[in-house]
Design a protein around this motif. Structure first.
Motif, PDB file in Angstrom:
ATOM      1  N   LEU A   1       0.835  -1.211   0.000  1.00 46.06           N
ATOM      2  CA  LEU A   1       0.000   0.000   0.000  1.00 46.06           C
ATOM      3  C   LEU A   1       0.867   1.257   0.000  1.00 46.06           C
ATOM      4  CD1 LEU A   1      -2.904  -0.637   2.573  1.00 46.06           C
ATOM      5  CD2 LEU A   1      -3.117  -0.367   0.113  1.00 46.06           C
TER       6      LEU A   1
ATOM      7  N   LYS B   1       3.936  -3.517 -11.379  1.00 45.91           N
ATOM      8  CA  LYS B   1       5.134  -4.196 -11.856  1.00 45.91           C
ATOM      9  C   LYS B   1       6.358  -3.802 -11.021  1.00 45.91           C
ATOM     10  CE  LYS B   1       7.888  -4.750 -16.059  1.00 45.91           C
ATOM     11  NZ  LYS B   1       8.030  -4.374 -17.466  1.00 45.91           N
TER      12      LYS B   1
ATOM     13  N   ALA C   1       6.124  -5.388  -7.650  1.00 43.09           N
ATOM     14  CA  ALA C   1       6.476  -6.807  -7.739  1.00 43.09           C
ATOM     15  C   ALA C   1       7.992  -6.976  -7.797  1.00 43.09           C
ATOM     16  CB  ALA C   1       5.822  -7.424  -8.975  1.00 43.09           C
ATOM     17  N   HIS C   2       8.609  -6.122  -8.572  1.00 48.92           N
ATOM     18  CA  HIS C   2      10.069  -6.119  -8.675  1.00 48.92           C
ATOM     19  C   HIS C   2      10.688  -5.817  -7.311  1.00 48.92           C
ATOM     20  CE1 HIS C   2      13.779  -4.319 -10.942  1.00 48.92           C
ATOM     21  NE2 HIS C   2      14.098  -5.232 -10.071  1.00 48.92           N
TER      22      HIS C   2
ATOM     23  N   HIS D   1       9.861  -8.618  -4.903  1.00 41.40           N
ATOM     24  CA  HIS D   1      10.237  -9.934  -5.404  1.00 41.40           C
ATOM     25  C   HIS D   1       9.087 -10.924  -5.303  1.00 41.40           C
ATOM     26  CE1 HIS D   1      13.530 -12.122  -7.079  1.00 41.40           C
ATOM     27  NE2 HIS D   1      14.365 -11.181  -6.729  1.00 41.40           N
ATOM     28  N   CYS D   2       7.930 -10.504  -5.751  1.00 43.76           N
ATOM     29  CA  CYS D   2       6.784 -11.422  -5.753  1.00 43.76           C
ATOM     30  C   CYS D   2       5.985 -11.169  -7.037  1.00 43.76           C
ATOM     31  CB  CYS D   2       5.922 -11.225  -4.511  1.00 43.76           C
ATOM     32  SG  CYS D   2       5.162  -9.616  -4.380  1.00 43.76           S
ATOM     33  N   PRO D   3       5.110 -12.096  -7.386  1.00 43.84           N
ATOM     34  CA  PRO D   3       4.333 -11.923  -8.621  1.00 43.84           C
ATOM     35  C   PRO D   3       3.399 -10.714  -8.556  1.00 43.84           C
ATOM     36  CG  PRO D   3       4.249 -14.193  -7.853  1.00 43.84           C
ATOM     37  CD  PRO D   3       4.870 -13.390  -6.758  1.00 43.84           C
ATOM     38  N   ILE D   4       3.072 -10.184  -9.720  1.00 44.86           N
ATOM     39  CA  ILE D   4       2.181  -9.031  -9.780  1.00 44.86           C
ATOM     40  C   ILE D   4       0.821  -9.357  -9.163  1.00 44.86           C
ATOM     41  CG2 ILE D   4       0.859  -7.597 -11.387  1.00 44.86           C
ATOM     42  CD1 ILE D   4       3.267  -7.403 -13.127  1.00 44.86           C
ATOM     43  N   GLY D   5       0.344 -10.575  -9.402  1.00 47.04           N
ATOM     44  CA  GLY D   5      -0.949 -10.974  -8.839  1.00 47.04           C
ATOM     45  C   GLY D   5      -0.946 -10.893  -7.321  1.00 47.04           C
ATOM     46  N   THR D   6       0.180 -11.254  -6.726  1.00 45.87           N
ATOM     47  CA  THR D   6       0.290 -11.181  -5.276  1.00 45.87           C
ATOM     48  C   THR D   6       0.228  -9.730  -4.816  1.00 45.87           C
ATOM     49  OG1 THR D   6       1.692 -13.133  -5.337  1.00 45.87           O
ATOM     50  CG2 THR D   6       1.745 -11.843  -3.321  1.00 45.87           C
TER      51      THR D   6
ATOM     52  N   LYS E   1      -1.274  -7.274  -6.320  1.00 51.40           N
ATOM     53  CA  LYS E   1      -2.657  -6.802  -6.463  1.00 51.40           C
ATOM     54  C   LYS E   1      -3.531  -7.295  -5.319  1.00 51.40           C
ATOM     55  CE  LYS E   1      -2.807  -6.429 -11.504  1.00 51.40           C
ATOM     56  NZ  LYS E   1      -3.352  -7.012 -12.740  1.00 51.40           N
ATOM     57  N   SER E   2      -3.379  -8.570  -4.991  1.00 52.84           N
ATOM     58  CA  SER E   2      -4.247  -9.108  -3.946  1.00 52.84           C
ATOM     59  C   SER E   2      -3.906  -8.506  -2.589  1.00 52.84           C
ATOM     60  CB  SER E   2      -4.163 -10.636  -3.910  1.00 52.84           C
ATOM     61  OG  SER E   2      -2.906 -11.043  -3.467  1.00 52.84           O
ATOM     62  N   ARG E   3      -2.631  -8.229  -2.356  1.00 49.95           N
ATOM     63  CA  ARG E   3      -2.265  -7.631  -1.063  1.00 49.95           C
ATOM     64  C   ARG E   3      -2.788  -6.197  -0.949  1.00 49.95           C
ATOM     65  NH1 ARG E   3       3.957  -9.920  -0.341  1.00 49.95           N
ATOM     66  NH2 ARG E   3       3.336 -12.074  -0.016  1.00 49.95           N
TER      67      ARG E   3
ATOM     68  N   HIS F   1      -5.334  -5.066  -2.577  1.00 50.26           N
ATOM     69  CA  HIS F   1      -6.792  -5.184  -2.488  1.00 50.26           C
ATOM     70  C   HIS F   1      -7.221  -5.523  -1.060  1.00 50.26           C
ATOM     71  CE1 HIS F   1     -10.884  -6.153  -3.725  1.00 50.26           C
ATOM     72  NE2 HIS F   1     -10.787  -7.212  -2.941  1.00 50.26           N
TER      73      HIS F   1
ATOM     74  N   MET G   1      -1.403   9.785   3.622  1.00 51.51           N
ATOM     75  CA  MET G   1       0.044   9.512   3.657  1.00 51.51           C
ATOM     76  C   MET G   1       0.842  10.802   3.480  1.00 51.51           C
ATOM     77  SD  MET G   1       0.416   5.859   1.686  1.00 51.51           S
ATOM     78  CE  MET G   1      -0.139   4.333   2.475  1.00 51.51           C
TER      79      MET G   1
ATOM     80  N   SER H   1     -10.095 -10.126  -6.070  1.00 50.86           N
ATOM     81  CA  SER H   1      -8.656  -9.921  -6.182  1.00 50.86           C
ATOM     82  C   SER H   1      -8.204  -9.967  -7.636  1.00 50.86           C
ATOM     83  CB  SER H   1      -7.898 -10.957  -5.356  1.00 50.86           C
ATOM     84  OG  SER H   1      -8.063 -12.230  -5.928  1.00 50.86           O
TER      85      SER H   1
ATOM     86  N   ARG I   1      -2.024 -19.151 -15.070  1.00 52.21           N
ATOM     87  CA  ARG I   1      -1.554 -18.049 -15.905  1.00 52.21           C
ATOM     88  C   ARG I   1      -0.479 -18.613 -16.824  1.00 52.21           C
ATOM     89  NH1 ARG I   1      -2.723 -13.105 -13.521  1.00 52.21           N
ATOM     90  NH2 ARG I   1      -3.665 -13.320 -11.474  1.00 52.21           N
TER      91      ARG I   1
ATOM     92  N   GLY J   1       8.047  -8.162 -14.522  1.00 48.45           N
ATOM     93  CA  GLY J   1       8.338  -7.710 -13.167  1.00 48.45           C
ATOM     94  C   GLY J   1       9.775  -7.853 -12.745  1.00 48.45           C
ATOM     95  N   TYR J   2      10.586  -8.476 -13.554  1.00 47.06           N
ATOM     96  CA  TYR J   2      11.941  -8.735 -13.081  1.00 47.06           C
ATOM     97  C   TYR J   2      12.983  -8.250 -14.066  1.00 47.06           C
ATOM     98  CZ  TYR J   2       9.483 -11.684  -9.820  1.00 47.06           C
ATOM     99  OH  TYR J   2       8.647 -12.135  -8.858  1.00 47.06           O
TER     100      TYR J   2
END
Lengths: 182, 325
Positions: A134, A145, A148-149, A152-157, A159-161, A163, B11, B173, B216, B296-297
């Motif tokens: 957040l 993106k 995520a970089h 170090h986790c997937p973009i989907g993760t 988004k869900s976090r 959200h 913030m 999600s 995916r 992403g990487y």
């Protein structure tokens, strides 16, 4: 040749970086650890790491995400060493806590939050694993993106976090979730 | 005001609580032993900046022309081939940055994939794809399977599959991913395939009984993904106990790269190989792929995966390998 010496004369690059990122590094660290002194220590450590490692960074275009990544990781390390919060990423426990809080009904709450300070107080209650994305998204304005970089986790993760963090916030604020999904 | 704006505003308001302590700057610059003030440069002092810049640009352009004339990209290709003898089928053309995937054959295999994953392993997989990672989902109730493999000169191909209990699937999600409900049985399909054939970050969700398969994929066709999922759907025993590679993955990555790798950037190939050899692992180069396809990487280590003692190490290395376009 002293004229081009990194240590003696060629530090303008670092001054520029420091001036540009001091605000975000400090306040990102502060919002993660919520402690002024720790945020100071973290900022110092982050900039020294930047100074020592900048020339090893091959993709200079990604410097923002790199700096925030160092900031986040340093903050987590400091918190772990201080043992002031749960950032060991016991994910099962964290998700259980999040679910408990998300299912919490605001109507029954005594918390009436309208001011921005109160919003921040709620944000500080969100476990780090959801709060850090957040902060990176809203305060540092990184893309999914880049986050995520950074984490170090997937973009989907990511988004869900984000959200789930917002969902928790909405519930605590008593907002209509359907009208504000983003 | 929307919640998004309220969060941003809160913030920003938070940063007005107090001034950033000025002693941070003193401590930082004191520690590294330099002045924290921007030095007025020689160029600025004598107003030579424009002149010198023009001269430098001229030199650079001249140098580039010289390089284009005399420096063949074949030399770099030969360097890569010589350094990493390999099957030519496993080397792909790359664009810009490079990814090198090293397949490390561990001498200390601790996992036997066949014992606990057979029931979930798809009977069908697109050609050249292998299971490269398995892990538990964050809540510990689901399974993640990653398949990867790059035949020919295709871009990065992978399938990222989550098999989770139905109650753990949260459609919200996935908002923003163009989720549409296909039928009353809960078949969801979120596919992007710009050319109408090849998936690009496509995802498909299948509901069966009390389980959801969320997959995916990139670099494969929609049919290939559907066939893969179909073949896994046939299993009756979903979500068995399984070995989580995460701990081993972390151990290996820390040993090879050090725990502070994120501060120093990715290692080059020589450093990575040195670390691998120090661990007593065998390795072989199995493919090179464009970093531009690693969502992403870009430009950094993408991660590590372990299965049956096989470690897939992704390393960027712009120094030693630059294949011709």
């Amino acid at each position: 040749m002293a004229f081009f010496s990194k240590k003696e004369d060629g530090n303008d690059w670092f001054v520029d970086i420091y001036d540009k990122y001091e605000y975000h590094v400090f306040w990102t660290a502060y919002m993660i650890v919520k402690n002024k002194d720790l945020a100071k220590d973290i900022s110092q450590e982050v900039f020294i790491k930047i100074y020592n490692s900048y020339f090893k960074l091959k993709n200079k275009d990604a410097i923002s995400a790199w700096i925030y990544r160092i900031t986040v990781n340093t903050s987590i390390n400091v918190i772990n060493s201080e043992k002031k919060n749960v950032v060991g990423f016991d994910v099962e426990e964290i998700n259980r806590v999040i679910e408990d809080r998300v299912s919490f009904q605001p109507e029954e709450s005594t918390i009436k939050t309208e001011t921005k300070n109160e919003i921040m107080e709620i944000i500080y209650q969100i476990p780090d694993i959801h709060r850090i994305p957040l902060i990176l998204y809203y305060f540092n304005e990184l893309s999914y993106k880049e986050i995520a970089h950074c984490l170090h986790c997937p973009i989907g993760t990511v988004k869900s976090r984000i959200h789930n963090g917002k969902k928790y916030l909405r519930n605590m604020l008593g907002k209509d979730v359907k009208n504000d999904i983003g | 005001m929307t919640l998004d704006n309220e969060i941003k505003s809160a913030m920003l308001k938070e940063t007005e609580k107090f001034e950033i302590p000025s002693d941070i700057r003193e401590r930082v610059f004191g520690e590294i032993g330099v002045s924290g003030k921007r030095r007025k440069s020689f160029w600025e002092t004598y107003n030579l900046k424009g002149l010198v810049t023009s001269a430098l640009i001229g030199i650079v352009i001249g140098g580039m022309i010289t390089m284009m004339v005399f420096y063949s990209p074949i030399k770099e290709s030969l360097y890569a081939q010589e350094k990493f003898p390999q099957n030519s089928n496993t080397v792909n053309k790359v664009q810009g940055s490079e990814y090198v995937k090293l397949q490390l054959l561990s001498a200390n295999s601790t996992n036997n994939i066949e014992e606990d994953i057979t029931k979930l392993y798809p009977k069908y997989l697109p050609s050249n794809m292998k299971l490269v990672r398995r892990a538990k989902t964050e809540d510990g109730k689901g399974i993640i399977l990653d398949f990867s493999g790059n035949p020919d000169d295709s871009p990065l191909r992978y399938i990222h599959m989550q098999i989770i209990p139905k109650e753990m699937f949260n459609i919200e999600s996935h908002i923003g991913e163009n989720v549409t409900l296909e039928n009353n049985k809960g078949f969801l399909e979120t596919i992007y395939y710009p050319d109408g054939k090849t998936l690009e970050m496509g995802s498909i969700s299948y509901e069966m009984n009390d389980t959801i398969i969320l997959a995916r994929a990139s670099g494969i066709s929609k049919d290939e993904l559907l066939n893969t999922i179909d073949s896994i759907k046939e299993t009756k025993h979903l979500l068995p106990d399984h070995t989580d590679d995460s701990a081993l993955l972390e151990t290996v990555s820390n040993k090879i790269l050090g725990e502070d790798y994120y501060t120093s950037g990715p290692p080059n190939i020589d450093e990575a190989i040195k670390g691998i050899e120090e661990l007593g692992l065998e390795y072989e180069l199995v493919s090179i792929m464009s970093v531009e396809h690693a969502e992403g990487y870009d430009g950094t280590i993408s991660g590590f995966t372990v299965r049956e003692g096989v470690v897939f190490l992704f390393v960027t290395d712009s120094k030693s390998i630059k294949l011709p376009k």
